[in-house]
Design a protein around this motif. Structure first.
Motif, PDB file in Angstrom:
ATOM      1  N   ASN A 106     -11.243  -3.020  -6.044  1.00  0.00           N
ATOM      2  CA  ASN A 106     -10.705  -1.680  -6.311  1.00  0.00           C
ATOM      3  C   ASN A 106      -9.197  -1.718  -6.507  1.00  0.00           C
ATOM      4  OD1 ASN A 106     -13.276  -0.562  -5.893  1.00  0.00           O
ATOM      5  ND2 ASN A 106     -12.915  -0.503  -3.699  1.00  0.00           N
ATOM      6  N   ARG A 120       0.832  -1.208   0.000  1.00  0.00           N
ATOM      7  CA  ARG A 120       0.000   0.000   0.000  1.00  0.00           C
ATOM      8  C   ARG A 120       0.868   1.260   0.000  1.00  0.00           C
ATOM      9  NH1 ARG A 120      -3.790  -1.047   3.723  1.00  0.00           N
ATOM     10  NH2 ARG A 120      -5.377  -1.174   2.176  1.00  0.00           N
ATOM     11  N   ALA A 164       2.780   1.635  -3.578  1.00  0.00           N
ATOM     12  CA  ALA A 164       2.007   1.749  -4.812  1.00  0.00           C
ATOM     13  C   ALA A 164       1.974   3.181  -5.332  1.00  0.00           C
ATOM     14  CB  ALA A 164       0.587   1.249  -4.581  1.00  0.00           C
ATOM     15  N   GLN A 165       2.227   3.312  -6.617  1.00  0.00           N
ATOM     16  CA  GLN A 165       2.124   4.608  -7.284  1.00  0.00           C
ATOM     17  C   GLN A 165       0.672   4.818  -7.700  1.00  0.00           C
ATOM     18  OE1 GLN A 165       5.051   5.108 -10.396  1.00  0.00           O
ATOM     19  NE2 GLN A 165       6.326   3.541  -9.456  1.00  0.00           N
ATOM     20  N   LYS A 166       0.243   6.053  -7.720  1.00  0.00           N
ATOM     21  CA  LYS A 166      -1.175   6.306  -7.930  1.00  0.00           C
ATOM     22  C   LYS A 166      -1.490   7.155  -9.164  1.00  0.00           C
ATOM     23  CE  LYS A 166      -2.324   5.562  -3.145  1.00  0.00           C
ATOM     24  NZ  LYS A 166      -1.372   4.575  -3.018  1.00  0.00           N
ATOM     25  N   ARG A 167      -0.509   7.502  -9.942  1.00  0.00           N
ATOM     26  CA  ARG A 167      -0.776   8.349 -11.112  1.00  0.00           C
ATOM     27  C   ARG A 167      -0.975   7.463 -12.343  1.00  0.00           C
ATOM     28  NH1 ARG A 167       1.954  13.806 -13.317  1.00  0.00           N
ATOM     29  NH2 ARG A 167       0.419  14.038 -14.945  1.00  0.00           N
ATOM     30  N   TYR A 168      -2.213   7.014 -12.502  1.00  0.00           N
ATOM     31  CA  TYR A 168      -2.546   6.133 -13.607  1.00  0.00           C
ATOM     32  C   TYR A 168      -3.966   6.429 -14.070  1.00  0.00           C
ATOM     33  CZ  TYR A 168      -5.333   3.483 -10.258  1.00  0.00           C
ATOM     34  OH  TYR A 168      -6.257   3.117  -9.321  1.00  0.00           O
ATOM     35  N   PRO A 173      -2.923  -5.136  -0.900  1.00  0.00           N
ATOM     36  CA  PRO A 173      -2.094  -4.028  -0.397  1.00  0.00           C
ATOM     37  C   PRO A 173      -1.514  -4.250   0.992  1.00  0.00           C
ATOM     38  CG  PRO A 173      -4.391  -3.415  -0.372  1.00  0.00           C
ATOM     39  CD  PRO A 173      -4.309  -4.734  -1.068  1.00  0.00           C
ATOM     40  N   VAL A 222      -5.778  -0.089  -6.025  1.00  0.00           N
ATOM     41  CA  VAL A 222      -5.166   0.881  -5.117  1.00  0.00           C
ATOM     42  C   VAL A 222      -4.057   1.640  -5.821  1.00  0.00           C
ATOM     43  CG1 VAL A 222      -3.899   1.128  -2.950  1.00  0.00           C
ATOM     44  CG2 VAL A 222      -5.757  -0.520  -3.123  1.00  0.00           C
ATOM     45  N   GLY A 223      -3.323   0.968  -6.678  1.00  0.00           N
ATOM     46  CA  GLY A 223      -2.209   1.577  -7.391  1.00  0.00           C
ATOM     47  C   GLY A 223      -1.425   0.508  -8.133  1.00  0.00           C
TER      48      GLY A 223
END
Length: 143
Positions: free
Chosen positions: A131, A31, A34-38, A111, A133-134
């Motif tokens: 869901n 968690r 994890a990168q979140k820019r997608y 995560p 998460v990244g």
């Protein structure tokens, strides 16, 4: 006056602050990694709609979500997917244009799992329930 960093058991001491610096063998929860820019695209979208969303949102990576009989995820960098899609007909569905097969899917992880960094695959999707998460994408090594 700036002090030089002193390494003490995976912590750097610099001007009265401890800064955590993980080593390759330090287990970390996915968690936090994890990168979140997608942007996530459904595999049944047309190539034209997919490219329009990519250009409008400007993500670092694109996750293609395919739901045939179970959830399958495919992770691409933005430049990689743009290169693959520019050669295709704009009305073709993404799964056909990208040639998505089950054997090529990106592995998914929970995560809350803690994995040492050196044991991670080069690409992974972090999924909690249904869901995303990244994602985790380590830089590819030049050949």
């Amino acid at each position: 006056m700036l002090k030089t960093p002193i390494m003490t058991n995976q912590f750097y001491y610099l001007s009265r602050r401890y800064i955590y610096k993980p080593s390759l063998y330090t287990p970390m929860a996915l968690r936090h990694m994890a990168q979140k820019r997608y942007v996530m695209l459904r595999a049944d979208l047309s190539v034209g709609e997919g490219l329009a969303r990519i250009y409008r949102l400007e993500p670092n990576h694109v996750i293609v979500h395919r739901t045939d009989y179970r959830d399958l995820y495919y992770l691409f960098s933005t430049t990689e997917i743009q290169f693959l899609l520019r050669k295709s007909n704009i009305q073709m569905p993404l799964y056909w244009a990208l040639g998505l097969h089950e054997r090529d899917r990106t592995p998914t992880f929970n995560p809350s799992i803690t994995i040492p960094i050196d044991k991670l695959p080069s690409r992974a999707i972090v999924v909690e329930g249904a869901n995303v998460v990244g994602f985790i994408a380590q830089p590819r090594k030049a050949m």
